[in-house]
Write a protein that holds these residues in place. Sequence first.
Motif, PDB file in Angstrom:
ATOM      1  N   LEU A 119     -41.011  57.621-107.641  1.00 18.56           N
ATOM      2  CA  LEU A 119     -40.809  56.357-108.349  1.00 18.56           C
ATOM      3  C   LEU A 119     -42.123  55.641-108.628  1.00 18.56           C
ATOM      4  N   GLN A 120     -43.178  56.016-107.890  1.00 18.68           N
ATOM      5  CA  GLN A 120     -44.479  55.357-108.091  1.00 18.68           C
ATOM      6  C   GLN A 120     -45.236  55.944-109.272  1.00 18.68           C
ATOM      7  N   ILE A 121     -44.777  57.116-109.738  1.00 22.74           N
ATOM      8  CA  ILE A 121     -45.541  57.812-110.783  1.00 22.74           C
ATOM      9  C   ILE A 121     -45.823  56.933-112.019  1.00 22.74           C
ATOM     10  N   PRO A 122     -44.836  56.197-112.537  1.00 20.44           N
ATOM     11  CA  PRO A 122     -45.135  55.356-113.708  1.00 20.44           C
ATOM     12  C   PRO A 122     -46.277  54.374-113.454  1.00 20.44           C
ATOM     13  N   ILE A 123     -46.263  53.743-112.283  1.00 19.17           N
ATOM     14  CA  ILE A 123     -47.304  52.769-111.962  1.00 19.17           C
ATOM     15  C   ILE A 123     -48.669  53.450-111.874  1.00 19.17           C
ATOM     16  N   ILE A 124     -48.671  54.612-111.239  1.00 18.46           N
ATOM     17  CA  ILE A 124     -49.941  55.308-111.066  1.00 18.46           C
ATOM     18  C   ILE A 124     -50.474  55.760-112.435  1.00 18.46           C
ATOM     19  N   THR A 125     -49.586  56.312-113.253  1.00 13.69           N
ATOM     20  CA  THR A 125     -50.009  56.757-114.583  1.00 13.69           C
ATOM     21  C   THR A 125     -50.545  55.569-115.378  1.00 13.69           C
ATOM     22  N   MET A 126     -49.812  54.471-115.316  1.00 19.03           N
ATOM     23  CA  MET A 126     -50.238  53.277-116.043  1.00 19.03           C
ATOM     24  C   MET A 126     -51.612  52.831-115.601  1.00 19.03           C
ATOM     25  N   SER A 127     -51.898  52.975-114.315  1.00 19.48           N
ATOM     26  CA  SER A 127     -53.174  52.471-113.825  1.00 19.48           C
ATOM     27  C   SER A 127     -54.309  53.433-114.152  1.00 19.48           C
ATOM     28  N   ILE A 128     -53.941  54.696-114.442  1.00 20.36           N
ATOM     29  CA  ILE A 128     -54.990  55.664-114.751  1.00 20.36           C
ATOM     30  C   ILE A 128     -55.309  55.656-116.250  1.00 20.36           C
TER      31      ILE A 128
END
Lengths: 178, 106
Positions: A123-132
């Motif tokens: 579930l954290q993947i979207p946030i991580i992708t967004m931050s990268i």
Amino acid sequence: MKSIKKVFKWWWGWNSSKIENYLEEMAKKGWRLVEVSFGMTTFEFFKEDEQKTRYAFDYQNKIDDEYLTIIKDAGWKYVSKSSGWILWRKSYIDIRPNLFTDNQSLIDRNKRLIQILSMMILLQIPIITMSIIDNDYFNHPIVSRVIWFMYAPFFILLMFSIVSLFLASRRLKGDGRR
Amino acid sequence: MSDRLIKKYVPMTESAYYILLALKCERHGYGILGYIDKITDGRVKLGAGTIYGTLSKMDKDGLINAVSEHDRRKTYLIDDFGLRILKIEIERLEELLNNARKESKS
């Protein structure tokens, strides 16, 4: 003499016997568990008669009637539940009862925990992708720092838990072969 | 598919073995516990959590079927695939026993 005691105790899901033994020791000294709060980390006791009581934690994705009936039929009393964890207790005289009588049950419990934690990581993947990826909000130096300050510990905790559960299960498998 | 499951269950744990044996008659969770306690003279005491976990796994893997439900207690019965796995395990146990007997005679 003080007759109420509130104790904060942190414990890990792969090592629940430690907190179970603690609660049992308290009962032996006459401290009866009456209230559990803050995600099963805060325990409130009343001073009563000394008692032999076995405490046992289980983790279930869904707690249905079938589950509750089987456990209650065997003489266990429901104490508390929080986010999938459920605490049972049973008074005894001579033979200390166990909710689980083989290692496989504990390995399966670890498996259920690993599943739920892995899902939380996904579930954290979207946030991580967004931050990268290049993005005005996340590339803002303060915003990205705040996000990483909040997320890094959470992420490390999740990873640490998954690895610890895996290692605990491997130990349990080894025990079973002996 | 079934080969993978046979590998998963054989050799069997004592709990799985006795649960399958108990389910040759229709029984619910607590009934299984009492039956096993009786036929092993109290030697094998299964935890309620272990019974619940094993029943749900065996139900999912198709070794047993939930037959009916009274009073929030599901009853189970072994099915054909369960009987087949139990037979494979019993043959394995017989081999162990026979070899030990042969060895002690010579």
